[in-house]
Design an enzyme around this catalytic site. Structure first.
Site, PDB file in Angstrom:
ATOM      1  CG  HIS A  99     -14.110   4.079  -2.030  1.00  0.00           C
ATOM      2  ND1 HIS A  99     -12.825   3.711  -1.717  1.00  0.00           N
ATOM      3  CD2 HIS A  99     -14.858   3.660  -0.976  1.00  0.00           C
ATOM      4  CE1 HIS A  99     -12.804   3.099  -0.543  1.00  0.00           C
ATOM      5  NE2 HIS A  99     -14.041   3.050  -0.078  1.00  0.00           N
ATOM      6  CB  CYS A 120     -17.961   0.301   0.964  1.00  0.00           C
ATOM      7  SG  CYS A 120     -16.900   1.713   1.271  1.00  0.00           S
ATOM      8  CG  ASN A 149     -10.995  -0.945  -0.307  1.00  0.00           C
ATOM      9  OD1 ASN A 149     -12.103  -0.859  -0.790  1.00  0.00           O
ATOM     10  ND2 ASN A 149     -10.643  -0.345   0.817  1.00  0.00           N
ATOM     11  NE  ARG A 188      -3.458   2.384   2.724  1.00  0.00           N
ATOM     12  CZ  ARG A 188      -4.334   2.563   3.704  1.00  0.00           C
ATOM     13  NH1 ARG A 188      -4.603   1.554   4.534  1.00  0.00           N
ATOM     14  NH2 ARG A 188      -4.940   3.716   3.882  1.00  0.00           N
ATOM     15  CE1 TYR A 216     -11.205   6.607  -0.521  1.00  0.00           C
ATOM     16  CE2 TYR A 216     -13.241   6.398   0.716  1.00  0.00           C
ATOM     17  CZ  TYR A 216     -11.908   6.096   0.550  1.00  0.00           C
ATOM     18  OH  TYR A 216     -11.271   5.279   1.453  1.00  0.00           O
TER      19      TYR A 216
HETATM   20  C1  G6P Z   1     -12.378   4.055   4.449  1.00  0.00           C
HETATM   21  C2  G6P Z   1     -12.774   3.219   3.274  1.00  0.00           C
HETATM   22  C3  G6P Z   1     -12.275   1.841   3.361  1.00  0.00           C
HETATM   23  C4  G6P Z   1     -10.799   1.857   3.615  1.00  0.00           C
HETATM   24  C5  G6P Z   1     -10.469   2.656   4.852  1.00  0.00           C
HETATM   25  C6  G6P Z   1      -8.969   2.846   5.000  1.00  0.00           C
HETATM   26  O1  G6P Z   1     -13.140   3.809   5.528  1.00  0.00           O
HETATM   27  O2  G6P Z   1     -14.140   3.209   3.063  1.00  0.00           O
HETATM   28  O3  G6P Z   1     -12.555   1.204   2.152  1.00  0.00           O
HETATM   29  O4  G6P Z   1     -10.334   0.547   3.782  1.00  0.00           O
HETATM   30  O5  G6P Z   1     -11.034   3.898   4.800  1.00  0.00           O
HETATM   31  O6  G6P Z   1      -8.676   3.157   6.314  1.00  0.00           O
HETATM   32  P1  G6P Z   1      -7.190   3.118   6.851  1.00  0.00           P
HETATM   33  O7  G6P Z   1      -7.274   3.343   8.309  1.00  0.00           O
HETATM   34  O8  G6P Z   1      -6.629   1.785   6.465  1.00  0.00           O
HETATM   35  O9  G6P Z   1      -6.479   4.234   6.127  1.00  0.00           O
END
Ligand code: G6P
Length: 442
Positions: A203, A173, A151, A97, A257
Site C-alpha cells: 500500500h 496484495c 491486512n 474495522r 493509497y
Molecule cells: C484494496 C486493498 C485490499 C483491501 C481492499 C478493501 O483492494 O488492496 O488490501 O482489503 O481494498 O476492500 P473493501 O471492499 O473491504 O473495502
C-alpha cells in the site's frame, strides 16, 4: 511437492471473497491441479462458512472438476500435509474495522483500514493470530508456503519474517495487479502484455517503469495519469484527481493509497463527508456482504456473482492463483509480492519485508535488483518501514510505550499527545482482541 495434485488450506474461508479464489482455481485447473481445498473458519463465522462453502462446491461441480471442498472449524486438522496455506482473516470482523475507521476521525486523523491508527490496530490484533498459525504450520505442514492476504499485509509479512515459525511466507496484495490492469485498459491491450517494475512497501508501492510488449512506456503513462487516465483505483478509495504538475514531477506511478499521504487533507475531508452520508467503509462493506450472502444462498447460483465487484479486492484471485501456479510449476515469471528485501531496494534492511517485482520460482520469490528509490519518495517509504517495524514490536510484546511510539511516528498522526488519546480510546475499544496489552499483573 509431488505432482499428484495439491492441497490448499484457506484460513478465513467463510469470507465473501472465497468464490473469487475458487473461480481462480477452476480457471487454472489444467496447470494447477487442485486436489483439496480446505476452507477453515472460527465458530463466529460458521454460518458464512457453510453458505460460501456450499457455493464453492456447486462451482466445482458445475465446472466438472474433481476438486474436494472441505469445510471445517478445526484449523489443525485442515493444516495436516497442506502444500499452500492462504490467510484472509479479519480478527474482530467488520465491527473492529468500523472502529479503526471511525475513532481516529474524532481526533481529526484519517481513519483507514491499513493506514494510520487503523492500520496499526489491525496489525496489533492480527499479528499474534498469524504467528500462531505459523506455529501450527511448522508442526503440521512444514513444507507449505504461507500466502498471506490478511491486512495490513506488509506489516504481517514483516512480523512473520522476524517472529514466524516458518521461512516460506509471501505477502500478496491486489494493488499492483490493479495498476497493471489500469495500464492495460488505457493502452487497449491484454493484461499479459503489460509489465510494471514495482518497488516500495505494501500500500506504499510505486511503479518505476512501465512496459507494453517490452517497450518502455513510462513517460506516456505518467502523462496519461497526469491527465486523469490509466488509473484503476480499488472501490474502497475515492479517486480524487491528482494535480497534473505533481504527477509529472514525481515521474513514477503512485499507487492509489498514496492519496492518504500526498492528498492528506482532501482525503480526510472526503472521509468526514462519507461518514455522514454512508457511514464508514466497514459499514458500506457490511451492507454489500449482506447482499452477497443472500445471493450465495441461492442453490441455483454456481458462479461468482458480479456484485462481488463492489468490494475493493478485485483481481485478488488472479494474483493469488498465478502466484501459486508459478511456484508449483517453477515458471520464473515476474510478479510483485511482499517478501524479504535481500538487498533489492537499497536503504531498506535486508531482513525487512518489501513489495517488489520478483522472479517466481519453485523456491519462492527472488526480488529484482531495484537500487535506490527516487529521493522524493525514499523518505516516506523509510518512515513507513520504521512505523511497521515498531508496530510489529508492539504487537509481539504488548508494550504500551512501544505502541505509542508506533502511533506517533506514523506520518498520518505525528503528535504524541493526539496519538496517545487515539491509542487509549482504541486500546479500550479493541480490548477483547488485544490480550497481549491486558496481561494480568503476576
Ligand atoms: C484494496 C486493498 C485490499 C483491501 C481492499 C478493501 O483492494 O488492496 O488490501 O482489503 O481494498 O476492500 P473493501 O471492499 O473491504 O473495502
Amino acid at each position: 511437492m509431488e505432482k499428484k495434485g495439491i492441497k490448499v488450506v484457506t484460513i478465513g474461508g467463510g469470507s465473501s471473497y472465497t468464490p473469487e479464489l475458487v473461480e481462480g482455481f477452476i480457471k487454472r485447473y489444467d496447470s494447477l491441479p487442485l486436489r483439496e481445498l480446505w476452507l477453515v473458519d472460527i465458530e463466529e463465522g460458521k454460518e458464512k462458512l457453510e453458505i460460501v462453502g456450499n457455493l464453492a462446491k456447486r462451482m466445482v461441480e458445475k465446472a466438472g472438476l474433481p476438486i474436494e471442498i472441505h469445510l471445517t472449524l478445526d484449523r489443525r486438522e485442515a493444516l495436516k500435509g497442506a502444500d499452500f496455506v492462504t490467510t484472509q482473516l479479519r480478527v474482530g470482523l467488520l465491527k473492529a474495522r468500523a472502529l479503526d475507521e471511525s475513532i481516529p476521525l474524532k481526533y481529526g486523523v484519517i481513519g483507514q483500514e491499513t493506514n494510520g491508527p487503523g492500520g496499526l490496530f489491525k496489525g496489533l490484533r492480527t499479528i499474534p493470530v498469524i504467528l500462531d498459525i505459523t506455529k501450527d504450520m511448522a508442526e503440521l505442514c512444514p513444507d507449505a508456503w504461507l500466502i498471506n492476504f490478511t491486512n495490513p499485509a506488509g506489516m504481517v509479512t514483516e512480523a512473520v519474517l522476524r517472529y514466524g515459525h516458518i521461512k516460506k511466507v509471501i505477502g500478496l496484495c491486489n494493488v499492483p495487479i490493479g495498476m497493471e490492469m489500469g495500464v492495460a485498459k488505457a493502452f487497449g491491450v491484454d493484461h499479459s502484455r503489460v509489465r510494471i517494475d514495482f518497488a516500495g512497501l505494501n500500500h506504499m508501492v510505486f511503479g518505476l517503469n512501465v512496459y507494453v510488449d517490452g517497450e518502455n512506456v513510462t513517460k506516456k503513462c505518467i502523462d496519461m495519469l497526469a491527465n486523469g487516465e490509466g488509473g484503476n483505483d480499488p472501490k474502497n478509495i475515492k479517486s480524487i484527481a491528482w494535480e497534473k504538475e505533481f504527477i509529472k514531477a514525481l515521474g513514477i506511478l503512485p499507487c492509489p493509497y498514496h492519496r492518504y499521504y500526498f492528498k492528506k487533507s482532501e482525503m480526510l475531508e472526503e472521509e468526514m463527508e462519507a461518514l455522514k452520508k454512508e457511514g464508514t467503509r466497514a459499514e458500506v462493506v457490511q451492507r454489500v456482504e449482506a447482499e452477497l450472502f443472500e445471493l450465495y444462498k441461492d442453490p441455483n447460483l454456481a458462479v461468482k456473482p458480479p456484485q462481488l465487484e463492489k468490494r475493493g479486492g478485485a483481481y485478488y484471485s488472479d494474483a493469488a492463483v498465478r502466484l501459486i501456479d508459478s511456484i508449483y510449476n517453477d515458471r520464473r515469471d515476474i510478479q510483485p509480492v511482499n517478501t524479504r528485501n535481500n538487498g533489492a531496494i537499497k536503504g531498506i534492511p535486508d531482513d525487512s519485508a518489501v513489495e517488489v517485482s520478483c522472479v517466481i520460482t519453485k523456491d519462492g520469490p527472488k526480488p529484482l535488483n531495484i537500487g535506490e528509490l527516487p529521493v522524493a519518495v525514499n523518505g516516506l517509504v523509510q518512515s513507513i518501514k520504521s512505523f511497521e517495524r515498531v508496530a510489529v514490536e508492539a504487537a509481539v510484546t504488548g508494550d504500551y510505550n512501544t505502541a505509542l511510539l508506533a502511533m506517533t511516528i506514523n506520518p498520518l498522526v505525528q503528535s504524541d499527545t493526539v496519538g496517545k488519546k487515539i491509542l487509549d480510546e482504541m486500546l479500550e475499544a479493541h480490548k477483547e482482541y488485544l490480550p497481549q496489552f491486558f496481561k494480568k499483573e503476576q
